[in-house]
Scaffold this motif. Sequence first.
Motif: not given
Length: 191
Positions: A38-48
């Motif tokens: 439930g947190l925001v990952f400050v970075g590219p999406p996992a797919a990228a």
Amino acid sequence: LGERIIAAALAAGAQAIHPGYGFLSENAAFAEAVAAAGLVFVGPPAAAIRAMGSKSAAKALMTDAGVPLVPGYHGEGQSLATFRDAAARIGYPVLLKATAGGGGKGMKIVEHEADLAEGLASAQREALSAFGDARMLVEKYVLQPRHVEIPVVADGHGHCLYLNERDCSIQRRHQTVIEEAPAPGPTPELR
């Protein structure tokens, strides 16, 4: 370690995690775990992250997007004959690179066809040891290149900007030693 970071973020009431540079910032599973918590990952999406995790997959993606690339071969075939044919088409010298690589590991410059078999075997051993993956690609070795990077930042709302360019050409063993920003070479038109 990733689980501990997520647990600490949740305990602190944080809303996002910035993974820093290297290590977890390039780990798709960590990016997914952050989102699942439930947190925001400050970075590219996992797919990228996954798409860029393989140099061969990244080159295929860029080819499909129409981005010009250094001539080379980044296909699935990994036989010596495949690399010999590709190197002959590209022209020597060539650079062998580990597809899963980074940090200058699994890279070999081959200047003559007679040295290709030994160079490929050596690069594959190093790649397997460093990354657990012996797959390689080959590209034209550019003599006296300029290595210029352009950081790009985007958010989830369609906003995107670039942070000017930096020249990373001063290297030792394929690792940047000094970064210069702005890069001294590009013209205003190129920028």
